[in-house]
Design a protein around this motif. Structure first.
Motif, short mmCIF file in Angstrom:
data_model
loop_
_atom_site.label_atom_id
_atom_site.label_comp_id
_atom_site.label_asym_id
_atom_site.label_seq_id
_atom_site.Cartn_x
_atom_site.Cartn_y
_atom_site.Cartn_z
N SER A 172 -0.57 59.02 8.67
CA SER A 172 0.67 59.07 7.91
C SER A 172 0.36 59.45 6.46
O SER A 172 -0.71 59.96 6.16
CB SER A 172 1.44 57.75 8.02
N PHE A 173 1.27 59.17 5.55
CA PHE A 173 1.18 59.70 4.19
C PHE A 173 0.32 58.86 3.26
O PHE A 173 0.27 57.63 3.37
CB PHE A 173 2.58 59.80 3.57
N THR A 174 -0.32 59.53 2.31
CA THR A 174 -0.88 58.83 1.16
C THR A 174 0.25 58.57 0.16
O THR A 174 1.30 59.21 0.20
CB THR A 174 -1.96 59.66 0.46
N CYS A 285 1.37 68.98 10.37
CA CYS A 285 2.76 68.68 10.66
C CYS A 285 3.67 68.91 9.46
O CYS A 285 4.87 69.14 9.62
CB CYS A 285 2.91 67.22 11.12
N ILE A 286 3.12 68.85 8.29
CA ILE A 286 3.87 69.05 7.05
C ILE A 286 2.90 69.57 6.00
O ILE A 286 1.74 69.17 5.97
CB ILE A 286 4.56 67.74 6.58
N TRP A 287 3.38 70.48 5.17
CA TRP A 287 2.53 71.01 4.10
C TRP A 287 3.10 70.57 2.76
O TRP A 287 4.23 70.90 2.41
CB TRP A 287 2.46 72.54 4.17
N ILE A 288 2.29 69.81 2.01
CA ILE A 288 2.65 69.38 0.66
C ILE A 288 1.57 69.92 -0.27
O ILE A 288 0.43 69.45 -0.24
CB ILE A 288 2.75 67.86 0.55
N GLU A 289 1.91 70.90 -1.06
CA GLU A 289 0.92 71.58 -1.89
C GLU A 289 0.43 70.69 -3.02
O GLU A 289 1.22 70.15 -3.78
CB GLU A 289 1.52 72.86 -2.47
N THR A 304 1.08 64.80 16.10
CA THR A 304 2.48 65.20 16.25
C THR A 304 3.35 64.07 16.79
O THR A 304 4.53 63.96 16.42
CB THR A 304 2.59 66.42 17.19
N MET A 305 2.80 63.22 17.63
CA MET A 305 3.59 62.11 18.17
C MET A 305 3.93 61.12 17.05
O MET A 305 5.08 60.66 16.94
CB MET A 305 2.81 61.40 19.28
N ILE A 310 7.53 59.23 12.38
CA ILE A 310 7.79 59.22 10.94
C ILE A 310 9.18 59.78 10.64
O ILE A 310 9.95 59.21 9.85
CB ILE A 310 6.70 60.03 10.19
N LYS A 311 9.52 60.90 11.29
CA LYS A 311 10.85 61.48 11.08
C LYS A 311 11.94 60.54 11.58
O LYS A 311 13.01 60.42 10.95
CB LYS A 311 10.93 62.85 11.77
#
Length: 363
Positions: A172-174, A285-289, A304-305, A310-311
Motif C-alpha cells: 500500500s502507500f507510503t 497500479c498507480i503512478w505518482i511522480e 492488483t488484488m 484500496i479503491k
C-alpha cells in the motif's frame, strides 16, 4: 460546520509541537558535533515529516548526512561511511543501540537515542540521499501555502493508517505518496484550484540543480519577473475538501491511463511519463511522480488484488463520511482484511521506500 471543526481540532491535538521540533534539532546538533570530527566538511539535515510541516509528537526522526554534491554509490560508498559514523557514536551515553541496515537500496544507520530527560527516539540516518532534502524543502513550502493543507494531511494519514493502506511493506502507500495525492487533488481535483505547482510558479526557488546544502526554509517565495502572483478563490471547508479528496480517488481519477504530477500541477498521460523515463516504464497500479527524480513513489503498490481493496476503501469511506458526517465513524471503520496480510515485499524494502520517498522520507 462541526466536521470541519473536528478535523481542525484533531490536527491541533496531534501536530508536532515547537518543543518537539526544538528537541529534534538539539539531538541533530548533538550528533553532528561528533560526526563532523571525522567528516568536517559534511552537513547533517533533518528530513521528512519532522521538518516538512506534517510531523507529530510520536514520530521518529530521519536524517541525511551530506558529504558532497556529487551522487554516491549507495552500495559501495554509503555503507563504509555509515560504519564510521556508527563507530564514532558507539560509546556515547545518549546512544543506547545502533543497527546498520546494509541490505536496503538506500542503507541506513538506525540509532536509538536517549535524551537527558529519559525520552527515547529512533533516528534513521542515510548518506547523500539528496532527494530527501529536496522534497522536505518542497513540502515545507506547500504546508505553509494554504492553512487547510496541514489539517487535511493529518486526518488523511490517520485514516490511511487505521484502514491499513499506509504501509509500503503490505503493498500500500507510503505517507509521502499520500501527501502527493492530496497536493494533486488540491491542484487539479478542485475548482478553482487551492494549490499551484510551486515548481512551475517559483522555478528558481525549486530548481533541482541547486546544491541541497544551499536550500533554506527561511527564504520567502518570490515571483520571477513576468510571473503572476498565485491567489486561490476557493473557500471550501475542511469537510468539503476531505469529502472531495475521497470522491476524487474513488470515482474520478483514472488509474489506468493517468499519472499524478505535482511538478506539473496536473495529470500526465502514460506517453508523457514514458518520455521522462530513462529506464523501461514499470507502471504498477498507480503512478505518482516524485517531483525531482520523476520516478514512481507508489512502486510499492504492485499487488492488483490489494489495490482493488484500496479503491474499495476510498469508496466505502467516502460513502460513510458523506452519509454520516461523523469523524469518529470515518476513523473507526475496520480495515479490509486482506490489507493486513503480509506480501512478498521485505522489511528492508519498506524501510528503503520510507527513506527515499519520504513524508519521511518518513514517517
Amino acid at each position: 460546520m462541526k466536521l470541519s471543526e473536528e478535523i481542525f481540532l484533531f490536527y491541533l491535538k496531534t501536530s508536532q509541537s515547537l518543543e518537539m521540533i526544538n528537541r529534534k534539532l538539539g539531538i541533530r546538533d548533538q550528533l553532528f558535533y561528533y560526526i563532523r570530527q571525522i567528516f568536517p566538511m559534511s552537513g547533517l539535515y533533518v528530513i521528512g515529516s519532522s521538518l516538512n510541516g506534517f510531523g507529530t509528537n510520536n514520530a521518529d526522526m530521519d536524517l541525511c548526512l551530506m558529504l558532497t554534491s556529487v551522487e554516491l554509490d549507495q552500495r559501495t560508498d554509503a555503507i563504509p561511511i555509515l560504519r564510521a559514523v556508527k563507530d564514532v557514536l558507539e560509546n556515547l551515553n545518549c546512544v543506547t543501540d545502533q543497527c546498520l541496515i546494509e541490505t536496503a537500496k538506500v542503507p541506513i544507520l538506525r540509532i536509538m537515542f536517549k535524551s537527558e530527560d529519559g525520552g527515547n527516539m529512533q533516528l534513521d540516518m542515510n548518506v547523500n540521499n539528496s532527494v530527501g532534502v529536496r522534497n522536505t524543502h518542497l513540502l515545507y513550502y506547500y504546508s505553509n501555502f494554504d492553512w487547510r493543507f496541514r489539517p487535511l494531511v493529518a486526518i488523511v494519514k490517520e485514516w490511511a493508517r487505521r484502514r491499513a493502506i499506509n504501509d509500503a511493506s503490505r503493498s500500500s502507500f507510503t505517507s509521502y505518496s499520500l501527501v502527493l495525492m492530496l497536493i494533486h487533488y488540491l491542484q487539479y481535483g478542485v475548482e478553482p484550484p487551492i494549490l499551484p505547482s510551486l515548481q512551475q510558479c517559483y522555478k528558481s526557488h525549486f530548481d533541482d540543480s541547486i546544491d541541497v546544502r544551499n536550500l533554506r526554509m527561511t527564504d520567502p517565495l518570490e515571483n520571477e519577473p513576468n510571473e503572476t502572483f498565485w491567489e486561490t478563490k476557493n473557500s471550501s471547508s475542511l469537510c468539503d475538501l476531505l469529502l472531495g479528496f475521497l470522491e476524487y480517488y474513488s470515482y474520478r481519477f483514472n488509474y489506468e491511463s493517468s499519472a499524478i504530477s505535482i511538478r506539473m500541477g496536473r495529470t500526465m498521460s502514460r506517453v508523457e511519463v514514458m518520455a521522462c523515463q530513462e529506464l523501461p516504464l514499470q507502471w504498477s497500479c498507480i503512478w505518482i511522480e516524485e517531483p525531482f527524480t520523476r520516478m514512481n513513489t507508489a512502486h510499492s503498490v504492485y499487488n492488483t488484488m490489494i489495490f482493488e481493496l484500496i479503491k474499495q476503501t476510498f469508496m466505502g469511506s467516502f460513502e460513510t463520511l458523506n452519509t454520516s458526517l461523523n469523524l469518529n465513524a470515518f476513523l473507526t471503520e475496520p480495515p479490509l482484511h486482506l490489507l493486513a496480510r503480509p506480501t512478498s515485499i521485505g522489511l528492508n524494502d519498506a524501510i528503503t521506500q520510507e527513506i527515499t520517498e519520504s513524508d519521511q522520507p518518513n514517517e
